[in-house]
Design a protein around this motif. Sequence first.
Motif, PDB file in Angstrom:
ATOM      1  N   ILE A  14      64.324 -24.790  10.820  1.00 15.13           N
ATOM      2  CA  ILE A  14      63.951 -25.989  10.061  1.00 15.13           C
ATOM      3  C   ILE A  14      65.059 -27.038  10.080  1.00 15.13           C
ATOM      4  CG2 ILE A  14      63.298 -26.864   7.786  1.00 15.13           C
ATOM      5  CD1 ILE A  14      61.984 -24.097   7.314  1.00 15.13           C
ATOM      6  N   CYS A  15      66.292 -26.630   9.781  1.00 15.25           N
ATOM      7  CA  CYS A  15      67.380 -27.610   9.666  1.00 15.25           C
ATOM      8  C   CYS A  15      68.497 -27.429  10.696  1.00 15.25           C
ATOM      9  CB  CYS A  15      67.965 -27.584   8.261  1.00 15.25           C
ATOM     10  SG  CYS A  15      68.895 -26.072   7.890  1.00 15.25           S
ATOM     11  N   GLN A  16      68.392 -26.428  11.527  1.00 18.68           N
ATOM     12  CA  GLN A  16      69.358 -26.154  12.593  1.00 18.68           C
ATOM     13  C   GLN A  16      70.728 -25.673  12.104  1.00 18.68           C
ATOM     14  OE1 GLN A  16      67.886 -26.118  15.569  1.00 18.68           O
ATOM     15  NE2 GLN A  16      66.125 -26.800  14.401  1.00 18.68           N
ATOM     16  N   LYS A  17      70.866 -25.297  10.828  1.00 14.28           N
ATOM     17  CA  LYS A  17      72.120 -24.732  10.339  1.00 14.28           C
ATOM     18  C   LYS A  17      72.275 -23.337  10.941  1.00 14.28           C
ATOM     19  CE  LYS A  17      74.820 -23.938   6.223  1.00 14.28           C
ATOM     20  NZ  LYS A  17      74.965 -24.158   4.799  1.00 14.28           N
ATOM     21  N   SER A  18      73.502 -23.002  11.356  1.00  6.46           N
ATOM     22  CA  SER A  18      73.751 -21.726  12.032  1.00  6.46           C
ATOM     23  C   SER A  18      74.548 -20.775  11.159  1.00  6.46           C
ATOM     24  CB  SER A  18      74.504 -21.975  13.329  1.00  6.46           C
ATOM     25  OG  SER A  18      73.716 -22.731  14.200  1.00  6.46           O
ATOM     26  N   PHE A  19      74.353 -19.470  11.422  1.00  5.34           N
ATOM     27  CA  PHE A  19      74.990 -18.413  10.648  1.00  5.34           C
ATOM     28  C   PHE A  19      75.516 -17.326  11.575  1.00  5.34           C
ATOM     29  CE2 PHE A  19      71.851 -20.522   8.140  1.00  5.34           C
ATOM     30  CZ  PHE A  19      72.491 -20.751   6.932  1.00  5.34           C
ATOM     31  N   ALA A  20      76.583 -16.681  11.158  1.00  5.27           N
ATOM     32  CA  ALA A  20      77.176 -15.605  11.948  1.00  5.27           C
ATOM     33  C   ALA A  20      76.374 -14.317  11.838  1.00  5.27           C
ATOM     34  CB  ALA A  20      78.617 -15.360  11.496  1.00  5.27           C
ATOM     35  N   HIS A  21      75.679 -14.143  10.730  1.00  5.16           N
ATOM     36  CA  HIS A  21      74.935 -12.902  10.491  1.00  5.16           C
ATOM     37  C   HIS A  21      73.485 -13.213  10.123  1.00  5.16           C
ATOM     38  CE1 HIS A  21      78.726 -10.750  10.562  1.00  5.16           C
ATOM     39  NE2 HIS A  21      79.212 -11.703   9.783  1.00  5.16           N
ATOM     40  N   SER A  22      72.597 -12.308  10.489  1.00  7.83           N
ATOM     41  CA  SER A  22      71.177 -12.503  10.189  1.00  7.83           C
ATOM     42  C   SER A  22      70.933 -12.553   8.683  1.00  7.83           C
ATOM     43  CB  SER A  22      70.335 -11.398  10.827  1.00  7.83           C
ATOM     44  OG  SER A  22      70.717 -10.125  10.329  1.00  7.83           O
ATOM     45  N   SER A  23      71.748 -11.848   7.900  1.00  4.75           N
ATOM     46  CA  SER A  23      71.583 -11.857   6.444  1.00  4.75           C
ATOM     47  C   SER A  23      71.841 -13.252   5.866  1.00  4.75           C
ATOM     48  CB  SER A  23      72.508 -10.836   5.788  1.00  4.75           C
ATOM     49  OG  SER A  23      73.855 -11.119   6.093  1.00  4.75           O
ATOM     50  N   GLY A  24      72.765 -13.983   6.462  1.00  5.49           N
ATOM     51  CA  GLY A  24      73.038 -15.348   6.023  1.00  5.49           C
ATOM     52  C   GLY A  24      71.847 -16.255   6.266  1.00  5.49           C
ATOM     53  N   LEU A  25      71.224 -16.105   7.417  1.00  7.77           N
ATOM     54  CA  LEU A  25      70.025 -16.887   7.732  1.00  7.77           C
ATOM     55  C   LEU A  25      68.886 -16.515   6.798  1.00  7.77           C
ATOM     56  CD1 LEU A  25      68.418 -18.866   9.454  1.00  7.77           C
ATOM     57  CD2 LEU A  25      68.007 -16.990  11.070  1.00  7.77           C
TER      58      LEU A  25
END
Length: 89
Positions: A14-25
């Motif tokens: 949706i907003c293209q923000k990235s995360f190092a871990h799937s839990s963060g997403l």
Amino acid sequence: MRVHTGEKPYTCEICQKSFAHSSGLLQHAGVHSAEKTHRCDYCDFKTAHESSLKDHLLRWHSEHKEECPLCCNDFYSKEPLHFHKCKRK
């Protein structure tokens, strides 16, 4: 190891923000959800995340307060008090 490399392979569609871990997403997904199940007992603040509610309570409703001389509202530090004063002008 991603902490040190800066790699963030999990991206919000949706907003293209990235995360190092799937839990963060997964946790971030609540930002885009209309469901805000965590509510403040002191004001009308609502959020999808319990951690955001805890931060809100600490910032706006904690014991360590700065008082507005105009309306006697309390704030967690001088920064929101300053913002509050600017808004009232």
